[in-house]
Design a protein around this motif. Structure first.
Motif, PDB file in Angstrom:
ATOM      1  N   LYS A  94      57.817  -7.576  39.975  1.00 30.23           N
ATOM      2  CA  LYS A  94      56.727  -8.338  39.379  1.00 30.23           C
ATOM      3  C   LYS A  94      55.562  -8.606  40.338  1.00 30.23           C
ATOM      4  O   LYS A  94      54.408  -8.498  39.921  1.00 30.23           O
ATOM      5  CB  LYS A  94      57.263  -9.626  38.756  1.00 30.23           C
ATOM      6  N   PRO A  95      55.788  -8.940  41.612  1.00 33.20           N
ATOM      7  CA  PRO A  95      54.624  -9.113  42.492  1.00 33.20           C
ATOM      8  C   PRO A  95      53.808  -7.827  42.641  1.00 33.20           C
ATOM      9  O   PRO A  95      52.580  -7.871  42.641  1.00 33.20           O
ATOM     10  CB  PRO A  95      55.235  -9.539  43.832  1.00 33.20           C
ATOM     11  N   MET A  96      54.481  -6.685  42.717  1.00 35.76           N
ATOM     12  CA  MET A  96      53.763  -5.421  42.840  1.00 35.76           C
ATOM     13  C   MET A  96      52.948  -5.147  41.587  1.00 35.76           C
ATOM     14  O   MET A  96      51.799  -4.707  41.665  1.00 35.76           O
ATOM     15  CB  MET A  96      54.734  -4.270  43.116  1.00 35.76           C
ATOM     16  N   LYS A  97      53.522  -5.410  40.430  1.00 39.01           N
ATOM     17  CA  LYS A  97      52.777  -5.215  39.183  1.00 39.01           C
ATOM     18  C   LYS A  97      51.532  -6.101  39.158  1.00 39.01           C
ATOM     19  O   LYS A  97      50.462  -5.653  38.753  1.00 39.01           O
ATOM     20  CB  LYS A  97      53.653  -5.508  37.962  1.00 39.01           C
ATOM     21  N   ALA A  98      51.666  -7.339  39.599  1.00 36.97           N
ATOM     22  CA  ALA A  98      50.524  -8.263  39.600  1.00 36.97           C
ATOM     23  C   ALA A  98      49.416  -7.759  40.531  1.00 36.97           C
ATOM     24  O   ALA A  98      48.233  -7.797  40.186  1.00 36.97           O
ATOM     25  CB  ALA A  98      50.974  -9.662  40.011  1.00 36.97           C
ATOM     26  N   ILE A  99      49.798  -7.268  41.704  1.00 40.12           N
ATOM     27  CA  ILE A  99      48.810  -6.735  42.657  1.00 40.12           C
ATOM     28  C   ILE A  99      48.095  -5.532  42.063  1.00 40.12           C
ATOM     29  O   ILE A  99      46.854  -5.437  42.089  1.00 40.12           O
ATOM     30  CB  ILE A  99      49.496  -6.357  43.989  1.00 40.12           C
ATOM     31  N   ALA A 128      50.824  -9.979  52.189  1.00 36.44           N
ATOM     32  CA  ALA A 128      51.363 -11.331  52.025  1.00 36.44           C
ATOM     33  C   ALA A 128      52.754 -11.315  51.386  1.00 36.44           C
ATOM     34  O   ALA A 128      53.510 -12.270  51.525  1.00 36.44           O
ATOM     35  CB  ALA A 128      50.406 -12.174  51.176  1.00 36.44           C
ATOM     36  N   PHE A 129      53.084 -10.208  50.707  1.00 36.96           N
ATOM     37  CA  PHE A 129      54.347 -10.112  49.988  1.00 36.96           C
ATOM     38  C   PHE A 129      55.303  -9.068  50.551  1.00 36.96           C
ATOM     39  O   PHE A 129      56.505  -9.166  50.348  1.00 36.96           O
ATOM     40  CB  PHE A 129      54.091  -9.762  48.508  1.00 36.96           C
ATOM     41  N   GLU A 134      54.952  -0.758  51.446  1.00 32.20           N
ATOM     42  CA  GLU A 134      54.460  -1.164  50.139  1.00 32.20           C
ATOM     43  C   GLU A 134      52.944  -1.304  50.127  1.00 32.20           C
ATOM     44  O   GLU A 134      52.290  -0.984  49.135  1.00 32.20           O
ATOM     45  CB  GLU A 134      55.120  -2.469  49.689  1.00 32.20           C
ATOM     46  N   SER A 135      52.363  -1.771  51.234  1.00 30.61           N
ATOM     47  CA  SER A 135      50.903  -1.880  51.272  1.00 30.61           C
ATOM     48  C   SER A 135      50.271  -0.490  51.250  1.00 30.61           C
ATOM     49  O   SER A 135      49.208  -0.292  50.664  1.00 30.61           O
ATOM     50  CB  SER A 135      50.430  -2.700  52.471  1.00 30.61           C
ATOM     51  N   GLY A 136      50.946   0.490  51.836  1.00 31.71           N
ATOM     52  CA  GLY A 136      50.489   1.875  51.754  1.00 31.71           C
ATOM     53  C   GLY A 136      50.556   2.397  50.329  1.00 31.71           C
ATOM     54  O   GLY A 136      49.685   3.157  49.887  1.00 31.71           O
TER      55      GLY A 136
END
Length: 151
Positions: A94-99, A128-129, A134-136
């Motif tokens: 869910k955090p990835m989907k929100a980003i 931040a998460f 994942e940021s890549g």
């Protein structure tokens, strides 16, 4: 032309808050009006459990949160179209989907914000998460969406 630091920081804070609000909405199905009220009055610029939340550009925050909700179907189709074969949006947490949703919204609707700024800001939010990998992923996926959205 460079942006004043205060505006840049307020927008960065708005993006982080928008991702948090979108995550909360996804988790709890909080009605949008109640969610915005909570963030306006109790989160943005507040100190919670000794953590100070930065003041954010409220109008920008509202635009991202409301815009994602209004265009969710279109946004999700764009994201799924850039995922690796065999992957669906439901496989992402869910955090990835929100980003990704917030970043995609900016790419399709906020042409006043340069592509590089959108991608860089959401990569920062991802930090931040998540760890570097994942940021890549956020960087690559938003770059691929930008090539379609801003063509």
């Amino acid at each position: 032309m460079t942006r004043p630091p205060a505006r840049t920081q307020a927008r960065a804070a708005a993006r982080l808050a928008a991702v948090q609000a979108l995550y909360q909405h996804d988790m709890e199905q909080t009605p949008l009006a109640a969610l915005l009220h909570e963030f306006h009055n109790h989160r943005i610029g507040a100190t919670i459990e000794d953590v100070e939340y930065a003041d954010a550009d409220i109008d920008f925050f509202d635009d991202v949160v409301k815009g994602v909700q209004a265009r969710l179907g279109e946004i999700d189709v764009m994201i799924e179209g850039k995922l690796a074969k065999g992957w669906t949006l439901n496989r992402l947490d869910k955090p990835m989907k929100a980003i990704l949703r917030a970043g995609t919204y900016e790419l399709i609707a906020r042409h006043d914000v340069p592509v590089g700024a959108v991608i860089s800001e959401y990569v920062d939010v991802a930090h931040a998460f998540y760890e570097k990998r994942e940021s890549g992923f956020v960087n690559g996926l938003l770059d691929a969406i930008a090539k379609v959205a801003r063509a």
